[in-house]
Design an enzyme around this catalytic site. Structure first.
Site, mmCIF file in Angstrom:
data_model
loop_
_atom_site.group_PDB
_atom_site.id
_atom_site.type_symbol
_atom_site.label_atom_id
_atom_site.label_comp_id
_atom_site.label_asym_id
_atom_site.label_seq_id
_atom_site.Cartn_x
_atom_site.Cartn_y
_atom_site.Cartn_z
ATOM 1 N N PRO A 31 0.756 -1.286 0.116
ATOM 2 C CA PRO A 31 -0.039 0.252 0.040
ATOM 3 C C PRO A 31 0.876 1.253 0.119
ATOM 4 C CG PRO A 31 0.437 -0.934 2.063
ATOM 5 C CD PRO A 31 0.705 -1.984 1.493
ATOM 6 N N CYS A 32 2.426 1.327 -0.256
ATOM 7 C CA CYS A 32 3.209 2.772 -0.197
ATOM 8 C C CYS A 32 2.150 3.671 -1.800
ATOM 9 C CB CYS A 32 4.630 2.328 -0.994
ATOM 10 S SG CYS A 32 4.922 1.100 -1.730
ATOM 11 N N LYS A 33 1.876 3.371 -2.724
ATOM 12 C CA LYS A 33 1.188 4.365 -3.460
ATOM 13 C C LYS A 33 -0.076 4.535 -3.483
ATOM 14 C CE LYS A 33 5.422 4.926 -5.289
ATOM 15 N NZ LYS A 33 6.450 6.059 -4.348
#
Length: 385
Positions: free
Chosen positions: A276-278
């Site tokens: 979920p970093c982006k």
């Protein structure tokens, strides 16, 4: 998949997620991040509109204290995966295999740049064509329609009428057991031929579509303050898929990069997960585009202010004089803080514009569907956003 570096990285992410603070202030419109309360509200909307999604509580020992006990994560089961990722790979050779399609009639006006649809992979032949199937031959007609010799020798009109004495009685027919007759068994009629296992396996995959199914899970990531997507797959015999088989359904651009094998926080099982970093930045772009498509926000109608001013203007002169003379402590506080009844009524009637936070997971599923196009994740296509 027993990589020690991945194991260390997973432990580091688990500790980082544990030490991260819980988001209390909404950052939905500014940064695309949501609070746990907004995640629950978006999940309630998703389960209400699309009942294939359900809340799960998970293991009680792994429950997150910032989420309700019975609403730890969302899950939908038996999501079909009809094709492998190699069947929909878009390579450099497919860049020229595009064509603009218009669905307007000739009587309508000329289409604009936004009225055309792009059809891709138009030069790619399907793996199985209907024309490749063998035709079923027709049954040939009989060469002659003349009756056989036995039928030609019969004459219905020639034979006399049977007398009643010539009709045999059913009790007079001898039984087979009394005559000493025995039944003859036909070996060819009772022989059962069992195919070998190799023959079954060789014919199983020729004309049958091997359908895999997945359990799709959405959890809340406390560190990135966004939802997180997980996958657990089964083959056509409902046996769990290995990590290598799971990545066969993930495009090469995302396999082992955007999607990796991680430990599911609510059970500890190793599942495929989209990192979920982006997510926050992508969701922010989606929200901005949707709000821009909706147009400018409507201006507030000054009905409350005008009606209030009209009411105050219609008061008698005696009341106006008393209000001017009346400078109590309550009046001073309201005057300094700006707290008045008309402003409170205006806040209650305030219209929320733009995309509501309830639609967050609906938009999120459309984003996930672009990462795993072979899995039918998005069941919300009929929703008008």
């Amino acid at each position: 998949m027993n990589n020690p570096l991945l194991a260390i990285q997973s432990q580091y992410w688990a500790v980082r997620d544990y030490l991260s603070p819980v988001l209390r202030e909404s950052k939905f419109k500014e940064h695309g991040r949501i609070t746990p309360e907004e995640f629950v509200a978006a999940g309630d909307f998703l389960t209400f509109k699309f009942p294939v999604w359900q809340w799960e509580k998970g293991e009680s020992s792994r429950a997150r204290d910032f989420l309700p006990p019975d609403k730890q994560y969302l899950v939908t089961r038996n999501v079909p995966c009809l094709r492998r990722a190699t069947a929909v790979d878009y390579t450099n050779a497919d860049e020229d295999a595009e064509k603009l399609l218009s669905f307007l009639d000739d009587a309508e006006e000329a289409p604009g740049p936004d009225d055309d649809w792009v059809a891709t992979h138009i030069n790619r032949s399907p793996p199985h064509r209907p024309t490749d199937m063998d035709e079923i031959p027709d049954i040939p007609d009989s060469p002659t329609t003349a009756p056989t010799r036995e039928m030609a020798g019969l004459n219905v009109s020639s034979g006399g009428k049977l007398e009643e004495d010539e009709i045999p009685d059913i009790d007079d027919i001898p039984d087979m057991d009394e005559e000493g007759l025995e039944d003859l068994e036909d070996d060819a009629a009772v022989r059962i031929v069992h195919p070998s296992e190799a023959e079954v396996n060789s014919t199983a995959g020729k004309n049958l579509l091997q359908v895999r199914t997945y359990d799709c899970i959405i959890s809340y990531d406390k560190h990135y303050q966004t939802p997180r997507f997980w996958l657990f797959g089964y083959d056509e015999h409902k046996n769990p898929l290995t990590p290598a088989q799971v990545f066969q359904d993930v495009p090469a651009d995302h396999a082992f990069k955007t999607m990796t094998m991680e430990s599911f926080p609510h059970s500890g099982a190793q599942l495929a997960s989209v990192h979920p970093c982006k997510h926050a930045s992508v969701m922010k772009k989606f929200i901005d585009r949707m709000e821009a498509a909706q147009g400018p926000a409507p201006t507030a109608e000054p009905e409350t202010i005008s009606s209030t001013s009209g009411t105050s203007g219609s008061a008698g002169g005696k009341e106006e004089k008393e209000k001017k003379k009346k400078w109590g402590l309550g009046s001073m506080v309201r005057k300094v803080t700006g707290g008045s009844v008309p402003k409170v009524e205006k806040d209650k009637d305030e219209v929320v514009t733009g995309v509501p936070v309830d639609f967050y997971l609906v938009i999120f599923l459309k984003f996930i569907a672009s990462i795993v196009p072979t899995i039918e994740v998005d069941s919300t296509t009929s929703t008008a956003l």
